[in-house]
Scaffold this active site. Structure first.
Site, PDB file in Angstrom:
ATOM      1  N   ASP A 316     -15.899  -4.672  25.445  1.00 51.32           N
ATOM      2  CA  ASP A 316     -14.432  -4.220  25.282  1.00 51.32           C
ATOM      3  C   ASP A 316     -13.557  -5.502  25.683  1.00 51.32           C
ATOM      4  OD1 ASP A 316     -12.239  -2.487  25.276  1.00 51.32           O
ATOM      5  OD2 ASP A 316     -12.266  -2.205  27.337  1.00 51.32           O
ATOM      6  N   ASP A 511     -15.198  -0.240  29.862  1.00 49.86           N
ATOM      7  CA  ASP A 511     -14.692   0.175  31.516  1.00 49.86           C
ATOM      8  C   ASP A 511     -15.070   1.590  32.000  1.00 49.86           C
ATOM      9  OD1 ASP A 511     -11.182   0.999  30.107  1.00 49.86           O
ATOM     10  OD2 ASP A 511     -13.289   2.077  29.539  1.00 49.86           O
ATOM     11  N   ASP A 515     -14.256   4.077  26.875  1.00 50.56           N
ATOM     12  CA  ASP A 515     -15.444   3.548  26.173  1.00 50.56           C
ATOM     13  C   ASP A 515     -16.788   4.394  26.372  1.00 50.56           C
ATOM     14  OD1 ASP A 515     -14.076   1.134  24.855  1.00 50.56           O
ATOM     15  OD2 ASP A 515     -14.303   0.469  27.038  1.00 50.56           O
TER      16      ASP A 515
END
Length: 625
Positions: A316, A511, A515
């Site tokens: 991410d 995180d 996610d």
């Protein structure tokens, strides 16, 4: 060294002294066995007791059974000295193993020190110590200087610095003040804090981390499971082989029974699987302990083993590679306007808003301002703000706002959010506000690129295409997918899973909040713990407690070193044992070679396994970047 280990060391030394005396004393054939038997019982009575107890409970075929059978057989055949020496060296190996395991446990026990013993609450004006389990959500606790923070909560009074090193591995203390979140397990260093509890102890960060570490050993790696199954079938097989070796050749070759029984006893000593049974779990345990020193929590040795085989690393962006908050990146005033004046006017106009852009302007300005200077504030959703400042009309916002007030602005190609300023219908400059890279993000990507097994790095982000691609290019990421919703990230991960080899692994770093679905879908989920966010600890297989991207490279390096040590121990132990077993079966190897093949190999394998605890090699990797 523990009290039990000291007692064992004393027994070994006393047994060795009695053995030397037995060798030196000129005793006749009838008295000779007595001092040898005394030396044997001093160091080996617990092994004999353990073997008898397990036989009674029908738990045959472990190393104690093999040692007892081999050494008693040596005494029965008149090889007193060899029988004592085998037991003596076996106990030395066991002591060494105990010390090595203790050292590994102490490494992880450092993490266990975060468990709080009590919480301070006010009762009728007096401070009272209670069990953290008794504190409820909404209660206010008092944490004095030098005490552990017992529960998660929000600071209501007091300013202090807290030591988070036990949770994150980060040595720099953090400053906190009223309104800041604080988590359990930290140590309050300076002032007195009043904290309103936000979670019960069972749901607190410290409780979840301790549960994670305590249960890590229950999730075994494939290598550990292989060794467990191997030992289950291996030990009875070698006992049967030893019996056949003792009785079949004398019948076929018409040779003395005693010689072949002695060979069978040597065969039993050689075959003891201690080196494998001890060193492989110890290697993984050491790897998990070494990772915890760096603030990396691994939920099981199976995840540590899988991480070493990572081929594709997906990440991410926001909160993983970037800091996840907006900051003023660039100031571009128009001619005749200073940077300080550009920032001051924009901050005044945005002063009444709690929007992230407003907060970043206030942070960059860093000064108090008089709200009386601002009037007639009009916030226009999706455009910006109009206001009267110092008696002059100003507009702060995007290009659409500037067009609506009749001010022409230049085209800007900077990556981030562009905030334009017009003062009295005159263009006065612009400010670029952007999410900043984490300080070690570039170092992390360089180190990951050096890992030969990682074939591809991928960024999956919900951010705009220009922003995501600019960050990806800056960090040298192979492939970037932007403007993705959580469902889109899962779809991309599923597509990437088809690109890896059958034995390869796809790891995803996120995180731990937005996610969570992707962390679960990937082969290995690595969460930026954010000092222990709930979703991070629960959804991921590995948690990076200090949010540093460079810890990803650390975790992979630790996993590969650990797996390398495991394979070294397996190959070394099996190769030496196979060689000496063959030599023993043909009568070439003596009991001394048998002792080396058992205890010697075990000690060498344990020494090698202990290297997994050492994470100093990571410093060299960082310097090489």
């Amino acid at each position: 060294m523990t009290k039990k280990q000291k007692k064992m060391l004393a027994r070994i030394i006393l047994s060795a002294v009695v053995l030397i005396a037995a060798v030196l004393l000129p005793l006749n054939a009838y008295l000779k066995p007595i001092p040898y038997a005394a030396a044997y019982l001093i160091c080996g009575w617990d092994v004999l007791y353990g073997a008898v107890r397990k036989i009674w409970n029908r738990q045959w075929f472990d190393e104690e059974f093999l040692m007892a059978l081999a050494t008693i057989g040596a005494f029965a055949s008149g090889e007193y000295q060899e029988g004592v020496v085998v037991m003596l060296f076996y106990q030395i190996g066991e002591l060494f193993q105990s010390y090595a395991v203790g050292r590994s446990r102490r490494s992880i026990a450092g993490l266990m020190d975060i468990r709080p013993d009590y919480a301070n609450i006010m009762v009728d004006g007096d401070l009272k110590q209670v069990d953290p389990d008794e504190v409820k959500i909404g209660d206010t606790i008092i944490v004095r200087a030098g005490e552990k923070v017992p529960l998660d909560g929000v600071v209501t009074e007091g300013m202090s610095t807290v030591d988070t090193s036990a949770l994150t591995g980060e040595s720099i203390p953090r400053d906190i003040q009223p309104g800041y979140d604080v988590i359990s397990g930290c140590i309050n260093l300076t002032g007195v804090l009043s904290i309103q509890v936000s979670k019960e102890f069972g749901q607190s960060t410290v409780a979840k981390i301790l549960d994670l570490v305590e249960n890590a050993s229950s999730k075994k790696a494939k290598s550990e499971n292989f060794i467990t199954k191997f030992a289950h079938w291996y030990t009875p097989s070698v006992v049967v082989a030893a019996v056949l070796l003792a009785f079949i050749p004398p019948l076929i070759l018409h040779q003395p029974l005693g010689e072949w029984v002695h060979r069978a006893l040597i065969f039993l000593v050689i075959s003891c699987p201690c080196a494998l049974v001890i060193s492989v779990p110890l290697s993984f345990f050491g790897g998990i302990g070494g990772a915890s020193k760096c603030g990396i929590l691994v939920k099981g040795s199976n995840y540590l083993e899988a991480l070493a085989k990572t081929e594709i690393l997906a990440m991410d962006k926001t909160g993983t590679l970037t800091q996840g908050n907006f900051e003023v990146a660039e100031l571009h005033p128009a001619e005749g306007v200073s940077k300080e004046e550009l920032l001051r006017v924009c901050t005044l106009a945005e002063g009444y808003s709690n929007h992230p852009i407003s907060l970043s302007l206030k942070k960059a300005y860093g000064k108090e301002f008089d709200p009386k200077l601002v009037s007639q504030v009009e916030e226009i959703s999706g455009h910006g703000v109009k206001a009267i400042i110092d008696g002059v009309s100003v507009a702060v916002g995007n290009r659409r706002l500037m067009e609506s007030v009749g001010v022409q602005v230049p085209n800007v190609n900077s990556i981030g959010t562009i905030v334009y300023l017009s003062v009295g219908k005159r263009y006065s400059g612009y400010i670029v506000i952007a999410d900043q890279l984490k300080p070690d993000a570039e170092e992390a990507m360089k180190r990951l690129k050096q890992e030969s097994h990682i074939r591809k790095t991928v960024m999956l982000t919900g951010d705009l295409k220009p922003v995501g691609e600019a960050i990806g290019k800056q960090l040298g990421i192979d492939e970037v997918f932007t403007e993705l919703l959580p469902v889109g990230k899962v779809e991309k991960v599923e597509a990437l899973l088809s690109e890896k080899s059958p034995k390869g692994v796809l790891a995803f770093v996120g995180d731990g909040v937005n996610d969570a679905p992707v962390l679960t879908r990937a082969d290995i989920g690595i969460a930026m713990g954010g000092l222990g966010s709930d979703a991070a600890i629960e959804a991921a297989d590995i948690v990076i407690m200090d949010d540093k991207p460079s810890r990803i490279a650390d975790a992979i390096a630790i996993s590969r070193k650990t797996l390398s040590i495991v394979y070294q121990n397996i190959v070394f132990a099996l190769a030496v044992k196979a060689l000496v077993l063959i030599l023993g079966a043909f009568g070439v190897a003596t009991m001394w070679e048998a002792v080396f093949a058992d205890v010697g190999v075990a000690v060498i394998a344990i020494l090698n396994a202990m290297r997994a605890l050492n994470v100093k090699f990571l410093d060299k990797k960082m310097k090489a970047v």
